[in-house]
Design an enzyme around this catalytic site. Structure first.
Site, short mmCIF file in Angstrom:
data_model
loop_
_atom_site.label_atom_id
_atom_site.label_comp_id
_atom_site.label_asym_id
_atom_site.label_seq_id
_atom_site.Cartn_x
_atom_site.Cartn_y
_atom_site.Cartn_z
N PHE A 12 0.82 -1.22 0.00
CA PHE A 12 0.00 0.00 0.00
C PHE A 12 0.86 1.27 0.00
CE2 PHE A 12 -2.17 2.80 3.38
CZ PHE A 12 -2.74 3.64 2.45
N THR A 101 10.12 -11.41 8.93
CA THR A 101 10.28 -10.27 8.01
C THR A 101 10.70 -9.01 8.77
OG1 THR A 101 8.80 -11.11 6.33
CG2 THR A 101 9.00 -8.72 6.48
N THR A 126 6.31 2.81 12.77
CA THR A 126 4.93 3.13 13.14
C THR A 126 4.84 3.74 14.53
OG1 THR A 126 2.83 2.05 13.74
CG2 THR A 126 4.78 0.68 13.81
N ASP A 127 3.80 4.55 14.74
CA ASP A 127 3.56 5.10 16.08
C ASP A 127 3.16 4.01 17.08
OD1 ASP A 127 1.00 4.56 15.10
OD2 ASP A 127 0.17 6.55 15.56
N GLU A 128 2.79 2.82 16.55
CA GLU A 128 2.32 1.77 17.46
C GLU A 128 3.43 1.26 18.38
OE1 GLU A 128 -0.38 -1.07 15.65
OE2 GLU A 128 -0.94 0.40 14.12
N TYR A 152 2.67 -7.37 16.33
CA TYR A 152 3.09 -6.50 15.21
C TYR A 152 3.95 -5.35 15.72
CZ TYR A 152 2.76 -2.49 12.04
OH TYR A 152 3.06 -1.39 11.27
N ALA A 154 5.45 -4.97 18.51
CA ALA A 154 6.69 -5.43 19.15
C ALA A 154 7.74 -5.75 18.10
CB ALA A 154 6.41 -6.65 20.03
N LYS A 156 7.94 -4.39 15.09
CA LYS A 156 8.40 -3.12 14.52
C LYS A 156 9.34 -2.41 15.50
CE LYS A 156 7.44 -1.35 11.15
NZ LYS A 156 7.98 -1.43 9.74
N ASN A 182 -2.31 5.22 8.08
CA ASN A 182 -2.46 5.75 6.72
C ASN A 182 -3.77 5.30 6.11
OD1 ASN A 182 0.72 6.09 5.11
ND2 ASN A 182 0.43 5.92 7.30
N GLY A 277 -6.24 -7.08 23.45
CA GLY A 277 -5.16 -6.09 23.68
C GLY A 277 -5.31 -4.83 22.85
P1 NAD Z 1 1.49 -3.63 3.27
O1 NAD Z 1 1.21 -4.84 4.10
O2 NAD Z 1 0.43 -3.05 2.39
O3 NAD Z 1 2.75 -3.94 2.31
C1 NAD Z 1 3.89 -4.63 2.74
C2 NAD Z 1 4.71 -4.99 1.51
O4 NAD Z 1 5.93 -5.65 1.97
C3 NAD Z 1 4.01 -5.96 0.56
O5 NAD Z 1 4.19 -5.56 -0.78
C4 NAD Z 1 4.73 -7.29 0.83
O6 NAD Z 1 4.74 -8.17 -0.30
C5 NAD Z 1 6.13 -6.82 1.20
N1 NAD Z 1 6.84 -7.80 2.01
C6 NAD Z 1 6.37 -8.43 3.13
N2 NAD Z 1 7.30 -9.29 3.58
C7 NAD Z 1 8.37 -9.18 2.75
C8 NAD Z 1 9.64 -9.82 2.72
N3 NAD Z 1 9.99 -10.75 3.63
N4 NAD Z 1 10.51 -9.47 1.74
C9 NAD Z 1 10.17 -8.55 0.81
N5 NAD Z 1 8.97 -7.92 0.79
C10 NAD Z 1 8.09 -8.25 1.76
O7 NAD Z 1 2.06 -2.55 4.28
P2 NAD Z 1 1.87 -0.97 4.31
O8 NAD Z 1 0.61 -0.66 5.01
O9 NAD Z 1 2.14 -0.42 2.97
O10 NAD Z 1 3.06 -0.56 5.30
C11 NAD Z 1 4.38 -0.32 4.80
C12 NAD Z 1 5.30 0.01 5.95
O11 NAD Z 1 4.82 1.15 6.64
C13 NAD Z 1 5.41 -1.09 7.00
O12 NAD Z 1 6.76 -1.16 7.43
C14 NAD Z 1 4.51 -0.64 8.12
O13 NAD Z 1 4.94 -1.14 9.37
C15 NAD Z 1 4.68 0.86 8.02
N6 NAD Z 1 3.53 1.66 8.50
C16 NAD Z 1 2.27 1.40 8.04
C17 NAD Z 1 1.21 2.19 8.47
C18 NAD Z 1 -0.20 1.97 7.94
O14 NAD Z 1 -1.11 2.65 8.40
N7 NAD Z 1 -0.42 1.09 6.98
C19 NAD Z 1 1.44 3.21 9.40
C20 NAD Z 1 2.74 3.45 9.85
C21 NAD Z 1 3.77 2.66 9.38
P1 TYD Z 2 -6.38 -1.28 11.46
O1 TYD Z 2 -6.75 -0.68 10.14
O2 TYD Z 2 -6.22 -2.77 11.55
O3 TYD Z 2 -5.06 -0.51 11.94
P2 TYD Z 2 -4.30 -0.58 13.39
O4 TYD Z 2 -4.85 -1.71 14.18
O5 TYD Z 2 -2.88 -0.82 12.98
O6 TYD Z 2 -4.53 0.76 14.01
O7 TYD Z 2 -7.48 -0.86 12.52
C1 TYD Z 2 -7.77 0.50 12.79
C2 TYD Z 2 -8.76 0.56 13.92
O8 TYD Z 2 -10.00 -0.03 13.47
C3 TYD Z 2 -8.35 -0.26 15.14
O9 TYD Z 2 -8.81 0.43 16.30
C4 TYD Z 2 -9.10 -1.57 14.99
C5 TYD Z 2 -10.37 -1.15 14.28
N1 TYD Z 2 -10.98 -2.15 13.38
C6 TYD Z 2 -12.34 -2.46 13.50
O10 TYD Z 2 -13.06 -1.94 14.36
N2 TYD Z 2 -12.87 -3.39 12.64
C7 TYD Z 2 -12.11 -4.01 11.69
O11 TYD Z 2 -12.65 -4.87 10.94
C8 TYD Z 2 -10.73 -3.66 11.57
C9 TYD Z 2 -9.86 -4.32 10.52
C10 TYD Z 2 -10.22 -2.72 12.43
#
Ligand code: NAD
Ligand code: TYD
Length: 342
Positions: A12, A101, A126-128, A152, A154, A156, A182, A277
């Site tokens: 993404f 990973t 991540t902020d998590e 997750y 932990a 990161k 995001n 949790g």
């Molecule tokens: P995503 O799950 O959409 O994409 C992860 C990508 O990494 C995929 O294309 C997957 O094929 C690839 N991948 C997974 N394991 C791999 C491996 N062993 N080798 C090579 N490629 C591998 O994730 P995202 O939501 O785009 O998040 C990207 C990064 O941003 C992550 O590090 C995540 O922790 C961080 N992040 C995400 C968010 C969010 O809201 N999505 C917020 C803050 C930080």
């Molecule tokens: P998520 O998109 O999984 O991100 P994160 O857990 O990393 O913050 O979830 C965002 C919020 O939405 C989180 O408080 C959990 C909640 N949630 C639901 O209520 N229902 C759902 O089906 C999902 C996937 C998440």
């Protein structure tokens, strides 16, 4: 021309970042290294295959030999590391892929980057990692203690600490970004916003965990990509930068905004068993990146959710192909058996 190795560029945020950097920086090439897990979707990058400044290679970051072989003929100047297992619910079911990973893979990538003497390595986190906040707590700063609550977060946090240790021990040119939740185009429909939009479009129930009052700070994905690129270009080596959207919302507010825009009834909301949790609240204090690098997010939640709902409505084929798993054929169609080439 500088070559940036982007890991996880088929996911993404990574795919949005690849487009962002190719559009905004004329002097860079991108090598996108991704193993294509369930979350990796090359359809996110459709149209870039013929761009001479873009190349896709398939490799697992935790397999050092495979990474080296995939980019043996490349000079890598910088690394932007997105690749990760990213979904909290999956980590609760089974943490093993998260350790492989996020932890082992990040260390392997650090070792690779050191051997190649890259100039900069941006680790996208991540902020998590900071744990959770109560309703009246001040937002997370870069000084907030690391107290992750899910497998997750932990994993990161562990990867952040490995980057930090490499900087301290080896003078590694690492930078760490910690961003809030995001949303936007190409997000896998297991995460809250795309799941709720796609379910609502199909008149299926919207599963809200617990009471729906958990709070996240939502950032438009393009703002996150812009911030990561500011850090890549101008961040100070060894530093951590928080990135946020300045848009705290309860999950219920988010879901109601989606239903309102789609003109669907709130009776589609279904309160389901809470996540074990489940972190109550995340909020980002982004004053450091604003003061040091002049970055501020441009898109507020109302505008971002409007654009996101519009994108999923207009791109039903994209998410239907994800839900049916048809997207998994794309690699074979585009790249055949030429694993490691593109
Ligand atoms: P995503 O799950 O959409 O994409 C992860 C990508 O990494 C995929 O294309 C997957 O094929 C690839 N991948 C997974 N394991 C791999 C491996 N062993 N080798 C090579 N490629 C591998 O994730 P995202 O939501 O785009 O998040 C990207 C990064 O941003 C992550 O590090 C995540 O922790 C961080 N992040 C995400 C968010 C969010 O809201 N999505 C917020 C803050 C930080
Ligand atoms: P998520 O998109 O999984 O991100 P994160 O857990 O990393 O913050 O979830 C965002 C919020 O939405 C989180 O408080 C959990 C909640 N949630 C639901 O209520 N229902 C759902 O089906 C999902 C996937 C998440």
């Amino acid at each position: 021309m500088k070559t940036i190795l982007v890991t996880g560029g088929a996911g993404f945020i990574g795919s949005n970042y690849v487009r962002h950097v190719l559009t905004t920086c004329e002097d860079v090439r991108v090598v996108n290294l991704d193993v294509l897990t369930y979350a990796g979707n090359l359809e996110n990058l459709e149209g870039l295959e013929d761009d001479p400044r873009y190349r896709f290679v398939r490799a697992d970051i935790a397999d050092a030999g495979a990474v080296e072989a995939a980019v043996a003929d490349e000079t890598v100047d910088e690394v932007v590391h997105f690749a990760a297992e990213s979904h909290v619910d999956r980590s609760i079911e089974d943490a093993s892929a998260f350790l492989r990973t996020n932890v082992v893979g990040t260390q392997a990538l650090i070792d690779f980057a050191r051997a190649r003497e890259v100039a900069r390595f941006v680790h996208v986190s991540t902020d998590e990692v900071y744990g959770q906040l109560g309703p009246d707590d001040p937002a997370f700063t870069e000084e907030t203690p690391i107290q992750p609550n899910s497998p997750y977060s932990a994993s990161k946090a562990s990867s952040d600490l490995l980057v930090r240790a490499a900087c301290h021990t080896h003078g590694f040119p690492g930078l760490i970004t910690r961003c809030s939740n995001n949303y936007g185009p190409y997000q896998f429909p297991e995460k809250l916003i795309p799941l709720m939009i796609s379910n609502a479009l199909e008149d299926r129930p919207l599963p809200v965990y617990g009471d729906g009052l958990n709070v996240r700070d939502w950032i438009w994905v393009e703002d996150h990509c812009a911030a990561v690129d500011v850090v890549r270009q101008r961040g100070e080596l060894g530093q951590v930068y928080n990135i946020g959207g300045r848009s705290e919302r309860t999950n219920l507010d988010v879901v109601k905004a989606i239903l309102g825009q789609l003109g669907k009834p709130e009776s589609l909301i279904e309160f389901v068993k809470d996540r074990p949790g489940h972190d109550q609240r995340y909020a980002i204090d982004d004053s450091k990146i604003t003061a040091a690098l002049g970055f501020v997010p441009k898109v507020g939640f109302d505008e971002g959710i409007r654009q996101t709902v519009a994108w999923y409505t207009a791109n039903e084929t994209w998410w239907q192909r994800v839900k049916s798993e048809a997207y998994r054929d794309y690699y074979e169609r585009m790249y055949g058996e030429r694993t490691g080439e593109g």
